[in-house]
Design a protein around this motif. Structure first.
Motif, PDB file in Angstrom:
ATOM      1  N   MET A   1       0.645  -1.150  -0.094  1.00 49.45           N
ATOM      2  CA  MET A   1      -0.074  -0.096  -0.021  1.00 49.45           C
ATOM      3  C   MET A   1       0.833   1.230   0.101  1.00 49.45           C
ATOM      4  O   MET A   1       2.065   1.103   0.636  1.00 49.45           O
ATOM      5  CB  MET A   1      -0.941   0.110   1.257  1.00 49.45           C
ATOM      6  N   ILE A   2       0.490   2.295  -0.831  1.00 49.94           N
ATOM      7  CA  ILE A   2       1.325   3.387  -0.858  1.00 49.94           C
ATOM      8  C   ILE A   2       0.496   4.322   0.017  1.00 49.94           C
ATOM      9  O   ILE A   2      -0.827   4.802  -0.389  1.00 49.94           O
ATOM     10  CB  ILE A   2       1.423   3.863  -2.312  1.00 49.94           C
ATOM     11  N   VAL A   3       1.188   4.953   0.941  1.00 49.93           N
ATOM     12  CA  VAL A   3       0.334   6.283   1.912  1.00 49.93           C
ATOM     13  C   VAL A   3       1.350   7.287   1.971  1.00 49.93           C
ATOM     14  O   VAL A   3       2.511   6.957   1.840  1.00 49.93           O
ATOM     15  CB  VAL A   3       0.154   5.481   3.010  1.00 49.93           C
ATOM     16  N   SER A   4       0.944   8.429   2.188  1.00 51.07           N
ATOM     17  CA  SER A   4       1.504   9.863   2.418  1.00 51.07           C
ATOM     18  C   SER A   4       2.343   9.677   3.815  1.00 51.07           C
ATOM     19  O   SER A   4       1.955   8.715   4.736  1.00 51.07           O
ATOM     20  CB  SER A   4       0.854  10.777   2.550  1.00 51.07           C
ATOM     21  N   ASP A   5       3.090  10.414   4.016  1.00 46.63           N
ATOM     22  CA  ASP A   5       3.985  10.332   5.173  1.00 46.63           C
ATOM     23  C   ASP A   5       3.228  10.752   6.343  1.00 46.63           C
ATOM     24  O   ASP A   5       3.431  10.502   7.468  1.00 46.63           O
ATOM     25  CB  ASP A   5       5.085  11.488   5.051  1.00 46.63           C
ATOM     26  N   ALA A   6       2.201  11.409   6.137  1.00 48.44           N
ATOM     27  CA  ALA A   6       1.164  12.022   7.413  1.00 48.44           C
ATOM     28  C   ALA A   6       0.370  10.760   7.618  1.00 48.44           C
ATOM     29  O   ALA A   6       0.177  10.389   9.092  1.00 48.44           O
ATOM     30  CB  ALA A   6       0.128  12.941   6.804  1.00 48.44           C
ATOM     31  N   VAL A   7       0.039   9.834   6.869  1.00 50.25           N
ATOM     32  CA  VAL A   7      -0.835   8.716   6.952  1.00 50.25           C
ATOM     33  C   VAL A   7      -0.012   7.513   7.725  1.00 50.25           C
ATOM     34  O   VAL A   7      -0.426   6.645   8.498  1.00 50.25           O
ATOM     35  CB  VAL A   7      -1.737   8.510   5.929  1.00 50.25           C
ATOM     36  N   LEU A   8       1.244   7.371   7.440  1.00 52.28           N
ATOM     37  CA  LEU A   8       2.232   6.184   7.708  1.00 52.28           C
ATOM     38  C   LEU A   8       2.177   6.138   9.218  1.00 52.28           C
ATOM     39  O   LEU A   8       1.963   4.920   9.653  1.00 52.28           O
ATOM     40  CB  LEU A   8       3.502   6.433   7.084  1.00 52.28           C
ATOM     41  N   PRO A   9       2.535   7.156  10.226  1.00 58.02           N
ATOM     42  CA  PRO A   9       2.475   6.717  11.413  1.00 58.02           C
ATOM     43  C   PRO A   9       1.228   6.069  12.087  1.00 58.02           C
ATOM     44  O   PRO A   9       1.053   5.329  12.829  1.00 58.02           O
ATOM     45  CB  PRO A   9       3.034   7.940  12.135  1.00 58.02           C
ATOM     46  N   VAL A  10       0.075   6.795  11.470  1.00 54.35           N
ATOM     47  CA  VAL A  10      -1.241   6.157  11.974  1.00 54.35           C
ATOM     48  C   VAL A  10      -1.577   5.042  11.534  1.00 54.35           C
ATOM     49  O   VAL A  10      -2.103   4.080  12.168  1.00 54.35           O
ATOM     50  CB  VAL A  10      -2.471   7.148  11.715  1.00 54.35           C
ATOM     51  N   LEU A  11      -1.336   4.616  10.357  1.00 54.21           N
ATOM     52  CA  LEU A  11      -1.212   3.210   9.858  1.00 54.21           C
ATOM     53  C   LEU A  11      -0.546   2.227  10.474  1.00 54.21           C
ATOM     54  O   LEU A  11      -0.881   1.191  10.726  1.00 54.21           O
ATOM     55  CB  LEU A  11      -0.971   3.120   8.325  1.00 54.21           C
TER      56      LEU A  11
END
Length: 81
Positions: A1-11
């Motif tokens: 899955m490709i996610v932004s830097d903002a989403v990555l820690p929450v994921l």
């Protein structure tokens, strides 16, 4: 899955929560001692998981530019995701 830097820690936090729940389920399935405590801990972890999932949903919506917060399913009105 490709996610932004903002989403990555929450994921990552959500994924960690899921891993811990999976570990507890494995212990329960194996019939190891401490079943009562494992069930209580599982309940706590599932409650925490909902918080992580809500945070992940909200961060992904911000990342996609959808600013309105989705209300909980038990409230009206519920806006489409």
């Amino acid at each position: 899955m490709i996610v932004s830097d903002a989403v990555l820690p929450v994921l990552g936090a959500t994924n960690g929560s899921l891993r811990k729940i999976y570990g507890l389920v494995q212990h329960l399935d194996a019939g190891q001692p401490g079943q009562e405590e494992n069930l209580r801990e599982l309940g706590r972890r599932v409650d925490d998981l909902w918080d992580h999932l809500t945070a992940l949903r909200d961060e992904m919506r911000r990342d996609f530019g959808v600013s309105a917060r989705v209300e909980a399913l038990d409230r009206k009105p519920v806006e489409a995701i």
